[in-house]
Write a protein that holds these residues in place. Structure first.
Motif, mmCIF file in Angstrom:
data_model
loop_
_atom_site.group_PDB
_atom_site.id
_atom_site.type_symbol
_atom_site.label_atom_id
_atom_site.label_comp_id
_atom_site.label_asym_id
_atom_site.label_seq_id
_atom_site.Cartn_x
_atom_site.Cartn_y
_atom_site.Cartn_z
ATOM 1 N N ASN A 460 0.836 -1.158 0.085
ATOM 2 C CA ASN A 460 -0.104 0.045 -0.068
ATOM 3 C C ASN A 460 0.918 1.326 0.011
ATOM 4 O O ASN A 460 1.733 1.305 0.604
ATOM 5 N N ALA A 461 0.275 2.225 -0.731
ATOM 6 C CA ALA A 461 1.272 3.606 -0.744
ATOM 7 C C ALA A 461 -0.050 4.646 -0.708
ATOM 8 O O ALA A 461 -0.914 4.772 -1.906
ATOM 9 N N GLU A 462 0.025 5.276 0.190
ATOM 10 C CA GLU A 462 -1.001 6.271 0.317
ATOM 11 C C GLU A 462 -1.067 7.275 -0.704
ATOM 12 O O GLU A 462 -2.089 7.985 -0.836
ATOM 13 N N TRP A 463 -0.070 7.631 -1.161
ATOM 14 C CA TRP A 463 0.021 9.039 -2.033
ATOM 15 C C TRP A 463 0.195 8.310 -3.620
ATOM 16 O O TRP A 463 0.107 9.156 -4.483
ATOM 17 N N ALA A 464 -0.255 7.307 -3.852
ATOM 18 C CA ALA A 464 -0.306 6.706 -5.030
ATOM 19 C C ALA A 464 -1.593 6.773 -5.824
ATOM 20 O O ALA A 464 -2.861 6.787 -5.087
ATOM 21 N N HIS A 465 -1.792 7.095 -7.114
ATOM 22 C CA HIS A 465 -3.051 7.281 -7.739
ATOM 23 C C HIS A 465 -3.869 6.025 -8.120
ATOM 24 O O HIS A 465 -3.253 5.131 -8.352
ATOM 25 N N PHE A 466 -5.059 6.236 -7.759
ATOM 26 C CA PHE A 466 -6.107 4.852 -8.291
ATOM 27 C C PHE A 466 -5.801 3.641 -7.587
ATOM 28 O O PHE A 466 -5.605 2.825 -8.358
ATOM 29 N N ASP A 467 -5.092 3.778 -6.361
ATOM 30 C CA ASP A 467 -4.604 2.285 -5.877
ATOM 31 C C ASP A 467 -5.678 1.369 -5.005
ATOM 32 O O ASP A 467 -5.223 0.469 -4.792
ATOM 33 N N ALA A 468 -6.980 2.191 -4.654
ATOM 34 C CA ALA A 468 -7.623 1.577 -3.965
ATOM 35 C C ALA A 468 -8.442 0.304 -4.398
ATOM 36 O O ALA A 468 -8.761 -0.500 -3.917
ATOM 37 N N VAL A 469 -8.524 0.198 -5.837
ATOM 38 C CA VAL A 469 -9.272 -0.927 -6.672
ATOM 39 C C VAL A 469 -8.162 -2.110 -6.967
ATOM 40 O O VAL A 469 -8.715 -3.200 -7.076
ATOM 41 N N ALA A 470 -6.900 -1.882 -6.734
ATOM 42 C CA ALA A 470 -5.771 -2.766 -7.160
ATOM 43 C C ALA A 470 -5.842 -3.891 -6.007
ATOM 44 O O ALA A 470 -5.768 -3.797 -4.784
ATOM 45 N N VAL A 471 -5.512 -4.967 -6.483
ATOM 46 C CA VAL A 471 -5.236 -6.331 -5.766
ATOM 47 C C VAL A 471 -3.791 -6.268 -5.190
ATOM 48 O O VAL A 471 -3.174 -6.327 -5.977
ATOM 49 N N ASP A 472 -3.768 -6.501 -4.125
ATOM 50 C CA ASP A 472 -2.342 -6.354 -3.461
ATOM 51 C C ASP A 472 -1.574 -7.671 -3.644
ATOM 52 O O ASP A 472 -2.195 -8.906 -3.065
ATOM 53 N N LEU A 473 -0.676 -7.711 -4.431
ATOM 54 C CA LEU A 473 0.204 -8.712 -4.854
ATOM 55 C C LEU A 473 0.898 -9.489 -3.463
ATOM 56 O O LEU A 473 1.558 -10.445 -3.625
ATOM 57 N N THR A 474 1.173 -8.751 -2.518
ATOM 58 C CA THR A 474 1.617 -9.213 -1.111
ATOM 59 C C THR A 474 0.708 -10.307 -0.528
ATOM 60 O O THR A 474 1.014 -10.673 0.556
ATOM 61 N N THR A 475 -0.566 -10.180 -0.754
ATOM 62 C CA THR A 475 -1.601 -11.192 -0.049
ATOM 63 C C THR A 475 -2.021 -12.330 -1.191
ATOM 64 O O THR A 475 -1.540 -12.264 -2.348
ATOM 65 N N PRO A 476 -2.636 -13.308 -0.923
ATOM 66 C CA PRO A 476 -3.205 -14.413 -2.002
ATOM 67 C C PRO A 476 -4.152 -13.734 -2.783
ATOM 68 O O PRO A 476 -4.832 -14.720 -3.543
ATOM 69 N N ALA A 477 -4.690 -12.520 -2.641
ATOM 70 C CA ALA A 477 -5.869 -12.430 -3.310
ATOM 71 C C ALA A 477 -5.707 -12.524 -4.840
ATOM 72 O O ALA A 477 -6.915 -12.782 -5.593
ATOM 73 N N PHE A 478 -4.753 -11.922 -5.497
ATOM 74 C CA PHE A 478 -4.845 -12.234 -6.869
ATOM 75 C C PHE A 478 -4.624 -13.701 -7.590
ATOM 76 O O PHE A 478 -5.143 -13.831 -8.265
ATOM 77 N N ARG A 479 -3.953 -14.313 -6.811
ATOM 78 C CA ARG A 479 -3.783 -15.820 -7.019
ATOM 79 C C ARG A 479 -5.362 -16.464 -6.959
ATOM 80 O O ARG A 479 -5.826 -17.461 -7.592
#
Length: 511
Positions: A460-479
């Motif tokens: 997570n990066a609080e300053w990044a654009h349009f980050d809220a909908v992205a699936v975090d690759l550091t979790t199993p969510a995208f797999r």
């Protein structure tokens, strides 16, 4: 970035460790057995490299004390996220923690295991002992037991080094070097004994008597998750990286490897000409990021150069995943034409830039992906009338809200695009997901989608654009997302009606 003191050590480790969901750590040596490990094995785990082992596989942390390592790292492009060294040096802007080095002498060797179990950190001549201490600190920060795999530690100087390294930068010390390598086995066995009842389980990978598993067994055990589902369907899953790599090659490489390990077919990037795409007022506006104080500072950092895209192309070929990019303006289109990718994308963002769209339509004959967010049937007609030269035309239903409300996903549009594809074989229906979860994507597959896009990020990066909908690759969510789509394909099955092996008649007709 300036060289850091040991006071910053734990903070740096915590920042890196927080980008991984697993409790697996690799310590990577330079022995030839490292060549037997599949690259995807490293993809979702933290990697600590010894000396210049980052040239074998991307490391998060590199640890060294010998001066010759600097040249090897410089030539490889400083691929780690953090360097721990015995002296200050310029790591191409990457952070460097300077720690004291204790040379291996008769006097120091008597106390080496005492130092190993203490809280103080030093760089030992036996580097893997210091690497294990880093793993212990990561375990303490995570508050959980860690499994550490020792890869590329063959303890036999006659075997040489990994073939992936090519040039050997280390000075040839003959018998002295052979003795140093051979004696390390003794210290490793000692370390296993001392680590009993700690937060680490250390497993040597190789063919020694004390090895916990072979390279083949490691490959099988850590790639099992991606091979559990043998079904390989027709839907192309695109990991939409956007600019969440933040212009950092190491971060980008990690994202490529993670998406491949999760089962994606493509990654997608973006290219825009910052100076012409935004107004001077937008570029001069204040924007808080690690890269400066203005929006221009932020956007310039995110853009990839020609050399970055060539790096991506080589990397994707190496790991076996495709790539393409959204091109948001004419300079970016001309830039991308020189790279000649199989696909380019025109995103919803520029659906009203008709002059540019017509320029692409006149000059692009390859595959084209179009998201249709913020458009209606008039845009569809415009696309069908103008993009007649493209060999394939992926029409992706999309809602451009972040996140998309479920009532606005309108998956039935995918069914409409599927009907269009029956009349024009160039058209391939798809869905660009800005909704949360996998359900809408699964319904899109049922409606005929042959391509799915899902935004991904790395932490997570609080300053990044349009980050809220992205699936975090550091979790199993995208797999999990990929697994659900493959399961959907399996459930849909064939459109041909036939009797399955699982079926049987309870009542038989008398003949």
């Amino acid at each position: 970035m300036a060289n850091l003191t040991m006071d910053n050590f734990s903070t740096q480790l915590e920042n890196i460790a927080s980008t991984y969901a697993t409790d697996t750590i690799f310590i990577l040596g330079k022995g030839p057995s490292a060549d037997l490990i599949k690259p995807e094995v490293f993809s979702d785990s933290l990697v600590i490299g010894i000396n210049d082992a980052e040239r074998i596989a991307p490391a998060d942390i590199s640890l060294f004390h010998a001066p010759w390592v600097e040249q090897a790292l410089l030539d490889s492009g400083f691929r780690s996220r953090l360097y721990i060294a015995a002296h200050p040096f310029d790591a191409g802007g990457k952070p460097v923690v300077v720690a004291p080095h204790v040379a291996l002498t008769q006097a120091s060797s008597d106390l080496i295991m005492q130092r190993f179990m203490s809280d103080d950190f030093v760089i030992e001549d036996v580097l893997f002992l210091s690497a294990i201490k880093i793993a212990r600190e990561i375990g303490r920060l995570r508050g959980r037991e860690q499994t550490v795999y020792m890869v590329g530690f063959d303890f036999d100087p006659a075997l040489g080094q990994s073939h992936r390294l090519g040039r050997d930068y280390a000075p040839q010390l003959g018998d002295e070097n052979a003795i140093r390598i051979s004696v390390q086995e003794f210290y490793f066995i000692n370390a296993l004994y001392f680590l009993r009842d700690t937060n680490l389980t250390v497993k040597h990978v190789g063919a020694r008597t004390f090895s916990a598993l072979s390279a083949e067994e490691l490959n099988a055990s850590l790639t099992q998750a991606s091979s559990d589902n043998p079904y390989s369907g027709k839907v192309a899953i695109v990991a939409e990286v956007t600019t969440n790599h933040f212009g950092d090659r190491s971060r980008l490489e990690r994202m490529v490897r993670l998406t491949k390990a999760a089962g994606a077919d493509y990654i997608k990037l973006q290219k825009r000409d910052v100076a012409s795409f935004y107004t001077p007022e937008q570029l001069a506006s204040p924007y808080v990021s690690p890269y400066g104080k203005t929006f221009n500072d932020y956007r310039q950092q995110l853009e990839l150069s020609k050399y970055d895209f060539e790096f991506v192309d080589r990397l994707c070929k190496e790991v076996g995943i495709g790539w393409f990019a959204s091109v948001l303006d004419q300079p970016s289109f001309e830039f991308m034409r020189e790279l000649n990718p199989a696909f380019i994308k025109l995103p919803s963002t520029i659906s009203e830039h008709t002059d540019y769209l017509k320029h692409v339509a006149r000059n692009w004959t390859g595959g084209l992906v179009l998201s249709t967010g913020m458009t209606d049937d008039k845009y569809e007609q415009f696309v069908l009338e103008n993009f007649s030269l493209c060999e394939s035309l992926y029409l992706l239903q999309c809602n451009s809200a972040y996140p998309s409300p479920l009532q606005d996903c309108h998956i039935a549009v995918v069914r409409h695009y599927h009907e269009l594809s029956r009349r024009d074989s160039r058209i391939i229906p798809g869905y660009s997901s800005h909704d949360l979860g996998w359900q809408a994507s699964a319904l899109a597959v049922a409606a005929g989608a042959c391509m799915l896009e899902k935004h991904v990020k790395l932490g997570n990066a609080e300053w990044a654009h349009f980050d809220a909908v992205a699936v975090d690759l550091t979790t199993p969510a995208f797999r999990e997302y990929v697994a659900r789509i493959r399961e959907t394909e399996m459930i849909l099955g064939s459109g041909t009606k036939h009797v399955n092996d699982s079926e049987h008649h309870k009542y038989f007709r008398n003949l």
